[in-house]
Design an enzyme around this catalytic site. Structure first.
Site, short mmCIF file in Angstrom:
data_model
loop_
_atom_site.label_atom_id
_atom_site.label_comp_id
_atom_site.label_asym_id
_atom_site.label_seq_id
_atom_site.Cartn_x
_atom_site.Cartn_y
_atom_site.Cartn_z
N GLU A 66 0.82 -1.21 0.00
CA GLU A 66 0.00 0.00 0.00
C GLU A 66 0.86 1.27 0.00
O GLU A 66 0.51 2.25 -0.65
CB GLU A 66 -0.92 0.01 1.23
CG GLU A 66 -1.92 -1.14 1.27
CD GLU A 66 -1.41 -2.35 2.04
OE1 GLU A 66 -2.21 -3.01 2.69
OE2 GLU A 66 -0.17 -2.61 1.99
N CYS A 98 -0.49 0.13 7.76
CA CYS A 98 -0.88 0.56 6.42
C CYS A 98 -2.23 1.27 6.44
O CYS A 98 -2.51 2.11 5.57
CB CYS A 98 -0.94 -0.63 5.47
SG CYS A 98 0.68 -1.29 5.07
N ALA A 168 10.23 -36.63 -9.27
CA ALA A 168 10.40 -36.79 -10.72
C ALA A 168 10.38 -38.28 -11.03
O ALA A 168 10.99 -39.08 -10.31
CB ALA A 168 11.71 -36.17 -11.19
N SER A 182 20.12 -41.77 -10.48
CA SER A 182 18.90 -41.02 -10.79
C SER A 182 19.15 -39.74 -11.58
O SER A 182 18.21 -39.03 -11.89
CB SER A 182 18.18 -40.65 -9.48
OG SER A 182 19.02 -39.84 -8.67
N PRO A 306 11.84 -42.16 -1.72
CA PRO A 306 10.50 -42.72 -1.54
C PRO A 306 10.13 -43.00 -0.09
O PRO A 306 8.95 -42.98 0.25
CB PRO A 306 10.55 -44.02 -2.36
CG PRO A 306 12.01 -44.34 -2.50
CD PRO A 306 12.71 -43.04 -2.52
N ALA A 309 9.26 -39.39 1.58
CA ALA A 309 8.09 -38.86 0.88
C ALA A 309 6.86 -39.72 1.16
O ALA A 309 5.76 -39.21 1.40
CB ALA A 309 8.36 -38.80 -0.62
#
Length: 371
Positions: A66, A98, A168, A182, A306, A309
């Site tokens: 702002e 602001c 990926a 990999s 793996p 994850a």
């Protein structure tokens, strides 16, 4: 505090309102790499459909959106409408409120995409504007604004960061050869795209298995971009990271989570170490995320194998999957995408909602949400 709800239905805003808020959102995104831990915010000052000033929050600790927009507008802000992607702040932080700048400028109307859930704001900004006689409405392009600042909102509303898992794979769902090789499944364009996603994250998280196998740097490298380096985080229960590992080089802030029974030695002299309690099958992943939220981390990007994850998915901690698919086949002996518990009923399968898919070089990028 009772906050009158001035949220309008979409039909309550004009085409000009929509166009100028969309402009404010595009401006806000310019701060994606530098505003952490603050939200990304954009502001447009307009008289009718004429833009007289605009700005965005460029860096944490610096002026808010702002202020930049009002500086550009000058006296032309009087009687104008301010379009801002998040409720203007009403408290003194590293910068003045602001709302004071908006009131002093003489704007007649403020349209916001979101109410700020931060405790010291959360409607107080709107109240101050209304008390000064300024017309206030919010809810315009709210979904887009929430998507933009999902990390900030997750930290404030849920007490944990937004968790994005980057993976990926080949067309047959494999991430590495059977021997562990990999590099590289995807092409150069996809790898450059990953760098941009890294750059907007507050932290990049991996596990000690990935460190031992790949020795990643986990830095964000975007040419010609001003980037506040993300925090590198490694889950290393038994402190197995070798002394020569890139993550221990001290080049960017790095945090090592370890078990309380493990004692960091001289290898970890240039990184911060923090013990975590035991969780399911290893360190407590939920507590790790709570600790990162306490450090004002809003978005975490996971780049791991793996096992980690899969554990994050199994424990319901993943918000977003960022998946790169390469047009190659690696064969049945190659390594699988995720290590997930076996299912016996299709009704128990993990459900994802695809929100974006696009070609990146020779590969495809797919974004999915878990809810």
């Amino acid at each position: 505090m009772t906050i009158p709800d001035s949220r309008f239905p979409a039909s309550g805003f004009s085409a000009t309102d929509h166009a100028l808020m969309a402009r404010a959102l595009r401006l806000a995104e310019r701060g994606a790499y530098t505003t952490r831990p603050n939200p990304m915010v954009g502001c447009v000052i307009a008289r009718g459909d004429e833009v007289v000033g605009e700005g965005w929050h460029q860096r944490a600790g610096g002026p808010h959106a702002e202020v930049f927009a009002l500086r550009a507008a000058g006296e032309r802000a009087r009687g104008a409408t301010a379009y801002v992607t998040l409720e203007p702040c009403a408290h003194h932080g590293r910068t003045p409120p602001c709302v004071d700048a908006l009131v002093d400028s003489g704007v007649a109307r403020v349209v916001a995409a979101l109410r700020d859930p931060f405790l010291t704001v959360n409607g107080a900004g709107f109240d101050r504007l209304r008390a000064a006689g300024i017309d206030v409405a919010f809810g315009l392009l709210e979904a887009q604004a929430r998507e933009l600042d999902r990390g900030f909102l997750s930290r404030i509303e849920r007490g944990r960061p937004w968790l994005r898992v980057k993976l990926a794979m080949s067309l047959d769902g494999r991430t590495a050869l059977g021997n562990g090789e990999s590099k590289w499944i995807t092409g150069e364009a996809a790898r450059a795209d990953v760098q941009r996603w890294r750059a907007r994250a507050g932290a990049i998280l991996t596990g000690s298995g990935t460190v031992l196998a790949d020795d990643p740097r986990l830095t964000a490298r975007v040419p010609d971009a001003d980037i506040a380096p993300p925090l590198r985080v490694v889950l290393d229960r038994h402190l197995r990271t070798p002394a020569a590992a890139n993550l221990l080089d001290g080049s960017v802030p790095t945090l090592c989570f370890h078990a309380a029974s493990a004692t960091p030695d001289a290898r970890f002299a240039r990184v911060e170490c923090e013990p975590l309690p035991q969780g399911t099958g290893g360190l407590s992943l939920a507590v790790a995320l709570e600790h990162l939220a306490a450090r004002d981390i809003g978005e975490v990007q996971v780049e791991a194998g793996p096992t980690l994850a899969g554990a994050l998915f199994a424990q319901g901690l993943v918000d977003e999957l960022l998946l790169y698919v390469a047009p190659v086949l690696l064969g049945s002996d190659a390594r699988a995408l995720l290590a997930l518990p076996p299912l016996t009923d299709m009704a128990d399968r993990w459900r994802l909602r695809m929100v974006d898919e696009r070609r990146v070089g020779d590969d495809w990028r797919v974004r999915c949400l878990t809810a």
